[in-house]
Design an enzyme around this catalytic site. Structure first.
Site, PDB file in Angstrom:
ATOM      1  N   CYS A 136       0.830  -1.203   0.000  1.00 55.76           N
ATOM      2  CA  CYS A 136       0.000   0.000   0.000  1.00 55.76           C
ATOM      3  C   CYS A 136       0.869   1.259   0.000  1.00 55.76           C
ATOM      4  O   CYS A 136       1.352   1.693   1.049  1.00 55.76           O
ATOM      5  CB  CYS A 136      -0.926  -0.018   1.213  1.00 55.76           C
ATOM      6  SG  CYS A 136      -1.913   1.476   1.354  1.00 55.76           S
ATOM      7  N   CYS A 139      -0.424   4.131   2.104  1.00 49.23           N
ATOM      8  CA  CYS A 139      -0.251   3.972   3.553  1.00 49.23           C
ATOM      9  C   CYS A 139       1.203   4.236   3.951  1.00 49.23           C
ATOM     10  O   CYS A 139       1.472   4.865   4.962  1.00 49.23           O
ATOM     11  CB  CYS A 139      -0.591   2.554   4.010  1.00 49.23           C
ATOM     12  SG  CYS A 139      -2.079   1.870   3.305  1.00 49.23           S
ATOM     13  N   ASP A 140       2.150   3.706   3.158  1.00 47.14           N
ATOM     14  CA  ASP A 140       3.534   3.662   3.615  1.00 47.14           C
ATOM     15  C   ASP A 140       4.525   4.500   2.804  1.00 47.14           C
ATOM     16  O   ASP A 140       5.685   4.615   3.190  1.00 47.14           O
ATOM     17  CB  ASP A 140       4.022   2.190   3.615  1.00 47.14           C
ATOM     18  CG  ASP A 140       3.157   1.330   4.526  1.00 47.14           C
ATOM     19  OD1 ASP A 140       2.731   1.849   5.573  1.00 47.14           O
ATOM     20  OD2 ASP A 140       2.905   0.169   4.195  1.00 47.14           O
TER      21      ASP A 140
END
Ligand code: NAP
Length: 320
Positions: A136, A139-140
């Site tokens: 992701c 997300c990261d």
């Protein structure tokens, strides 16, 4: 433990589940939506959605899902942050047990549990998940400011992740196992035009390399294998993003619902009916081809209408 009686239970809260809930709630079936571990589904981990009709300037994925949830609740749908852990779909009414031990008895069930990221399945990937290996970028990606990352895959997800990661990373290398892409032309062109994106074709990741620094695991690179001649080479990287598609979330229902070879729920042609009476499937969990937010919403609508007709027919039969 208590028992709760519902007319329509929707399992999943992506575009399919929430559209089903909007339709079922407007028809006064008071649906309950089990949101699962990722309320809003995959769109909540994307950034801008450019191809959902009605938004000429695009819309952020999380905002779109939040709006859909509010729309369903406005008509009386009850959304619950619960995961269905066990199900008896053949029973009448159908039995759903959630992670808090509650039992729900539903006349009809709409399965809209979507799909989750597929991983490569090599041991070193498991070892570095959450320590440099991610599925992701939204997300990261932030953690890779000024660093080098790899993106594995040749589809739209890989192109989208690669483009997004150039916001942070100094260099993004797309690793793809063939020399032709599965992604759409527009996404490929966008990635090719980005000066920070490089491509390594006919390559797969054989091993993920890393080290332990002060008790913290971190990725340092990977061993790539050439899919044409089997030769190997090492590549440096601080992060590795896997974007090789998805697997349908059917674990809870797998011994009851008919699934295809890849685990997608089989539905009757032109309908959302499954092999079990009163159980309907919508969205990515039953769609190996289109996998779009708008097609998921479309089949969510179909599932609600199919469930309503089935319930009405059943009621009429019982009254006779
Ligand atoms: P996908 O289209 O199925 O592509 C998966 C890619 O990963 C393929 O290139 C495949 O290689 C590769 N792959 C699969 N298993 C692999 C393995 N074990 N090792 C190495 N490579 C592997 O999946 P996706 O990119 O997630 O897209 C899914 C759907 O969502 C598509 O319909 C796509 O259009 C849609 N989507 C749309 C957007 C957008 O429009 N903004 C963004 C993201 C996704 P091969 O090509 O060799 O099979």
């Amino acid at each position: 433990m208590s028992e709760n009686r519902v007319k329509i239970a929707v399992v999943g809260s992506g575009p399919a589940g929430l559209t089903a809930a909007i339709y079922a709630a407007r028809a006064e079936f008071e649906p309950v939506v089990f949101e699962g571990l990722e309320p809003g589904g995959q769109l909540t981990i994307t950034t801008e959605v450019e191809n959902y009709p009605g938004f000429d300037k695009g819309i952020q994925g999380p905002e779109l899902m939040d709006t859909m949830r509010k729309q369903a609740e406005k008509f009386g749908a009850k959304t619950m942050f619960k995961e269905v852990k066990e199900a008896d779909l053949k029973a009448n009414p159908k039995v759903l047990k959630t992670d808090d031990g509650e039992v729900y008895l539903a006349d009809a069930v709409i399965v809209a549990t979507g799909a989750s990221a597929r991983f490569l399945g090599i041991p070193s990937e498991e070892e570095y998940k959450g320590h440099g290996v991610s599925a992701c970028a939204t997300c990261d990606g932030f953690f890779y400011k000024g660093l080098k990352v790899l993106v594995v895959g040749g589809g739209d997800s890989a192109m989208e992740e690669a483009n997004y990661l150039t916001k942070f990373a100094s260099e993004v290398t797309v690793i793809h196992r063939r020399d032709e892409f599965r992604a759409s032309r527009i996404m490929i062109e966008r990635a090719k035009k980005n000066p920070k994106i490089k491509f390594k074709l006919n390559s797969t990741i054989k091993e993920i390399l890393g080290k332990d620094q002060m008790g913290m695991k971190m990725v340092t690179g990977a061993i790539l294998e050439n899919t044409k001649d089997g030769s190997t080479e090492e590549i440096e990287a601080d992060g590795i993003f896997i974007a090789i598609g998805h697997v349908p979330n059917t674990k809870v229902f797998k011994d009851q619902l008919e699934l295809d070879n890849d685990g997608y729920i089989v539905t009757e042609k032109g309908s959302t009916k499954t092999n079990i009476e009163g159980v309907f499937a919508a969205g990515d969990v039953a769609d190996r081809i289109y996998q779009q937010a708008v097609t998921a919403a479309g089949t969510g609508c179909m599932a609600a209408l199919d469930a309503q007709s089935w319930l009405e027919e059943k009621e009429m039969e019982e009254a006779e």
